[in-house]
Design a protein around this motif. Sequence first.
Motif, PDB file in Angstrom:
ATOM      1  N   LYS A 177     -20.983  -2.732   6.488  1.00  0.00           N
ATOM      2  CA  LYS A 177     -20.660  -1.348   6.827  1.00  0.00           C
ATOM      3  C   LYS A 177     -21.001  -0.438   5.652  1.00  0.00           C
ATOM      4  O   LYS A 177     -21.300  -0.907   4.541  1.00  0.00           O
ATOM      5  N   GLU A 178     -20.917   0.851   5.902  1.00  0.00           N
ATOM      6  CA  GLU A 178     -21.163   1.843   4.853  1.00  0.00           C
ATOM      7  C   GLU A 178     -20.069   2.911   4.897  1.00  0.00           C
ATOM      8  O   GLU A 178     -20.336   4.114   4.838  1.00  0.00           O
ATOM      9  N   LYS A 179     -18.826   2.476   4.993  1.00  0.00           N
ATOM     10  CA  LYS A 179     -17.711   3.408   5.104  1.00  0.00           C
ATOM     11  C   LYS A 179     -17.416   4.062   3.749  1.00  0.00           C
ATOM     12  O   LYS A 179     -17.532   3.424   2.699  1.00  0.00           O
ATOM     13  N   ALA A 180     -17.021   5.333   3.803  1.00  0.00           N
ATOM     14  CA  ALA A 180     -16.601   6.075   2.621  1.00  0.00           C
ATOM     15  C   ALA A 180     -15.284   6.773   2.945  1.00  0.00           C
ATOM     16  O   ALA A 180     -15.010   7.106   4.110  1.00  0.00           O
ATOM     17  N   LEU A 181     -14.484   7.002   1.936  1.00  0.00           N
ATOM     18  CA  LEU A 181     -13.187   7.644   2.114  1.00  0.00           C
ATOM     19  C   LEU A 181     -13.292   9.121   1.762  1.00  0.00           C
ATOM     20  O   LEU A 181     -13.876   9.494   0.741  1.00  0.00           O
ATOM     21  N   SER A 182     -12.692   9.957   2.600  1.00  0.00           N
ATOM     22  CA  SER A 182     -12.649  11.380   2.285  1.00  0.00           C
ATOM     23  C   SER A 182     -11.698  11.607   1.112  1.00  0.00           C
ATOM     24  O   SER A 182     -10.807  10.784   0.849  1.00  0.00           O
ATOM     25  N   PRO A 183     -11.857  12.733   0.388  1.00  0.00           N
ATOM     26  CA  PRO A 183     -10.925  13.025  -0.716  1.00  0.00           C
ATOM     27  C   PRO A 183      -9.472  13.057  -0.262  1.00  0.00           C
ATOM     28  O   PRO A 183      -8.578  12.615  -0.984  1.00  0.00           O
ATOM     29  N   GLU A 184      -9.229  13.573   0.952  1.00  0.00           N
ATOM     30  CA  GLU A 184      -7.860  13.641   1.469  1.00  0.00           C
ATOM     31  C   GLU A 184      -7.294  12.244   1.712  1.00  0.00           C
ATOM     32  O   GLU A 184      -6.118  11.977   1.426  1.00  0.00           O
ATOM     33  N   ALA A 185      -8.122  11.349   2.241  1.00  0.00           N
ATOM     34  CA  ALA A 185      -7.677   9.972   2.473  1.00  0.00           C
ATOM     35  C   ALA A 185      -7.407   9.264   1.148  1.00  0.00           C
ATOM     36  O   ALA A 185      -6.421   8.521   1.022  1.00  0.00           O
ATOM     37  N   ILE A 186      -8.262   9.511   0.170  1.00  0.00           N
ATOM     38  CA  ILE A 186      -8.067   8.898  -1.149  1.00  0.00           C
ATOM     39  C   ILE A 186      -6.750   9.382  -1.770  1.00  0.00           C
ATOM     40  O   ILE A 186      -5.980   8.583  -2.316  1.00  0.00           O
ATOM     41  N   ASP A 187      -6.480  10.683  -1.672  1.00  0.00           N
ATOM     42  CA  ASP A 187      -5.232  11.223  -2.229  1.00  0.00           C
ATOM     43  C   ASP A 187      -4.021  10.593  -1.553  1.00  0.00           C
ATOM     44  O   ASP A 187      -3.042  10.226  -2.210  1.00  0.00           O
ATOM     45  N   ALA A 188      -4.088  10.486  -0.222  1.00  0.00           N
ATOM     46  CA  ALA A 188      -2.960   9.917   0.520  1.00  0.00           C
ATOM     47  C   ALA A 188      -2.719   8.464   0.119  1.00  0.00           C
ATOM     48  O   ALA A 188      -1.575   8.056  -0.118  1.00  0.00           O
ATOM     49  N   LEU A 189      -3.790   7.682   0.038  1.00  0.00           N
ATOM     50  CA  LEU A 189      -3.654   6.273  -0.343  1.00  0.00           C
ATOM     51  C   LEU A 189      -3.179   6.130  -1.782  1.00  0.00           C
ATOM     52  O   LEU A 189      -2.375   5.250  -2.096  1.00  0.00           O
ATOM     53  N   SER A 190      -3.648   7.003  -2.660  1.00  0.00           N
ATOM     54  CA  SER A 190      -3.289   6.913  -4.075  1.00  0.00           C
ATOM     55  C   SER A 190      -1.815   7.219  -4.309  1.00  0.00           C
ATOM     56  O   SER A 190      -1.228   6.765  -5.295  1.00  0.00           O
ATOM     57  N   ASN A 191      -1.219   7.994  -3.404  1.00  0.00           N
ATOM     58  CA  ASN A 191       0.187   8.381  -3.561  1.00  0.00           C
ATOM     59  C   ASN A 191       1.140   7.534  -2.729  1.00  0.00           C
ATOM     60  O   ASN A 191       2.347   7.729  -2.789  1.00  0.00           O
ATOM     61  N   TYR A 192       0.585   6.583  -1.977  1.00  0.00           N
ATOM     62  CA  TYR A 192       1.408   5.693  -1.149  1.00  0.00           C
ATOM     63  C   TYR A 192       2.004   4.595  -2.017  1.00  0.00           C
ATOM     64  O   TYR A 192       1.396   4.156  -2.990  1.00  0.00           O
ATOM     65  N   ASP A 193       3.210   4.152  -1.679  1.00  0.00           N
ATOM     66  CA  ASP A 193       3.926   3.179  -2.516  1.00  0.00           C
ATOM     67  C   ASP A 193       3.443   1.741  -2.346  1.00  0.00           C
ATOM     68  O   ASP A 193       3.708   0.895  -3.202  1.00  0.00           O
ATOM     69  N   PHE A 194       2.797   1.409  -1.243  1.00  0.00           N
ATOM     70  CA  PHE A 194       2.337   0.053  -0.953  1.00  0.00           C
ATOM     71  C   PHE A 194       3.444  -0.985  -1.188  1.00  0.00           C
ATOM     72  O   PHE A 194       3.380  -1.787  -2.125  1.00  0.00           O
ATOM     73  N   PRO A 195       4.462  -0.987  -0.313  1.00  0.00           N
ATOM     74  CA  PRO A 195       5.541  -1.974  -0.469  1.00  0.00           C
ATOM     75  C   PRO A 195       5.052  -3.418  -0.397  1.00  0.00           C
ATOM     76  O   PRO A 195       5.687  -4.311  -0.951  1.00  0.00           O
ATOM     77  N   GLY A 196       3.910  -3.644   0.259  1.00  0.00           N
ATOM     78  CA  GLY A 196       3.330  -4.984   0.304  1.00  0.00           C
ATOM     79  C   GLY A 196       2.371  -5.259  -0.830  1.00  0.00           C
ATOM     80  O   GLY A 196       1.691  -6.282  -0.854  1.00  0.00           O
ATOM     81  N   ASN A 197       2.296  -4.291  -1.773  1.00  0.00           N
ATOM     82  CA  ASN A 197       1.505  -4.438  -2.989  1.00  0.00           C
ATOM     83  C   ASN A 197       0.016  -4.640  -2.716  1.00  0.00           C
ATOM     84  O   ASN A 197      -0.515  -4.105  -1.749  1.00  0.00           O
ATOM     85  N   ILE A 198      -0.675  -5.414  -3.559  1.00  0.00           N
ATOM     86  CA  ILE A 198      -2.135  -5.526  -3.466  1.00  0.00           C
ATOM     87  C   ILE A 198      -2.554  -6.158  -2.148  1.00  0.00           C
ATOM     88  O   ILE A 198      -3.583  -5.804  -1.575  1.00  0.00           O
ATOM     89  N   ARG A 199      -1.747  -7.077  -1.637  1.00  0.00           N
ATOM     90  CA  ARG A 199      -2.084  -7.705  -0.354  1.00  0.00           C
ATOM     91  C   ARG A 199      -2.141  -6.654   0.751  1.00  0.00           C
ATOM     92  O   ARG A 199      -3.058  -6.642   1.579  1.00  0.00           O
ATOM     93  N   GLU A 200      -1.166  -5.746   0.766  1.00  0.00           N
ATOM     94  CA  GLU A 200      -1.152  -4.685   1.776  1.00  0.00           C
ATOM     95  C   GLU A 200      -2.341  -3.754   1.584  1.00  0.00           C
ATOM     96  O   GLU A 200      -3.005  -3.349   2.558  1.00  0.00           O
ATOM     97  N   LEU A 201      -2.636  -3.396   0.335  1.00  0.00           N
ATOM     98  CA  LEU A 201      -3.756  -2.494   0.057  1.00  0.00           C
ATOM     99  C   LEU A 201      -5.070  -3.108   0.542  1.00  0.00           C
ATOM    100  O   LEU A 201      -5.865  -2.438   1.214  1.00  0.00           O
ATOM    101  N   ALA A 202      -5.296  -4.372   0.214  1.00  0.00           N
ATOM    102  CA  ALA A 202      -6.536  -5.041   0.620  1.00  0.00           C
ATOM    103  C   ALA A 202      -6.664  -5.093   2.137  1.00  0.00           C
ATOM    104  O   ALA A 202      -7.726  -4.792   2.702  1.00  0.00           O
ATOM    105  N   ASN A 203      -5.578  -5.470   2.817  1.00  0.00           N
ATOM    106  CA  ASN A 203      -5.618  -5.561   4.283  1.00  0.00           C
ATOM    107  C   ASN A 203      -5.855  -4.192   4.919  1.00  0.00           C
ATOM    108  O   ASN A 203      -6.573  -4.072   5.925  1.00  0.00           O
ATOM    109  N   LEU A 204      -5.246  -3.153   4.317  1.00  0.00           N
ATOM    110  CA  LEU A 204      -5.403  -1.805   4.861  1.00  0.00           C
ATOM    111  C   LEU A 204      -6.845  -1.314   4.717  1.00  0.00           C
ATOM    112  O   LEU A 204      -7.416  -0.757   5.654  1.00  0.00           O
ATOM    113  N   ILE A 205      -7.438  -1.527   3.549  1.00  0.00           N
ATOM    114  CA  ILE A 205      -8.816  -1.096   3.349  1.00  0.00           C
ATOM    115  C   ILE A 205      -9.756  -1.842   4.288  1.00  0.00           C
ATOM    116  O   ILE A 205     -10.681  -1.259   4.878  1.00  0.00           O
TER     117      ILE A 205
END
Length: 233
Positions: A177-205
Motif C-alpha cells: 500500500k501507499e497510505k499516508a496520514l493527514s496532519p490531523e490524524a497524526i496529531d490525534a494519534l500522537s496525543n492518544y494514551d494507547f492503553p495497549g501500548n506498542i502492541r495496540e499502536l502497531a495493530n491500529l496502524i
Amino acid sequence: VNSTVLLLGESGVGKGMIAKLIHKNSTRNNGPFIRVDCVGIPETLVESELFGYEKGAFTGAKPEGKPGFFEFANKGTLFLDEIGEITLSTQSKLLRFLEDHEIIRVGGTESKEIDVRIIAATNKRIDEMVSSKLFRKDLYYRLNVVPIVIAPLRERRDDILPLIFHFLEKFNKTHRKEKALSPEAIDALSNYDFPGNIRELANLIERLVVVAGTNRVDLGDLPDSVTRYMSKT
C-alpha cells in the motif's frame, strides 16, 4: 554479561523485543533464543514442558521421553514471558536451577547441567505477589539481578511519533500500500494514551493501512476510541 534479567512493564510495552535485543547483543547471540509463554502452557504440563520428561513419566508421554525448553535453550537464552503465572511448585524447580544450573527431567533421577541465561518478564507487581505469598521471595531475589522497568507508552510520548511512522512504513510494505496520514490524524494519534501500548499502536496502524478507503488516512478513519479521547482532552 550472563546475569539474569527481569523485565517489568504493562502488557504490550515491548518486553519481548527487549529480551531479543539483550540476547542479540550478548555473547550468546550464536546460541538459541527460546521464548516460553508461561500463560499458554496448561498448569499440569508446565514442569514437563520446561524441564522435559523421561520415558513413561506419565500417561500419554512419548516412549522415548522429551527434552524441555531448558535443554533446547542450552548455550543460549531462555525467555520466560509472564513469569508471574507459574505455580509455586514450578517456582521451586526454577529456583533450584538458578542456584546450581542443573535440571532433573520429570520422572527422572539424574541431574543434567545446563548452560542457559534466563530473562524473565511480567506485567504483574511481583513485589505485591511476594507479599501475598503468591510468588517465592527467594526466587524473586534470584530473578531480580538486573531489573529493567519499561515505561508505558503514555509516559514516553516522544516515542509515539517515530513508532507511528515505523509501523506505517512496515505495513505499507507488507500489504503493498501507499497510505499516508493527514496532519490531523497524526496529531490525534500522537496525543492518544494507547492503553495497549506498542502492541495496540502497531495493530491500529496496520488496520488503518488495510481498511482506509483512500491513500490519505484522515480523522474519519480513526477508531472511536481515539476520537472519543480527543474530545475528552
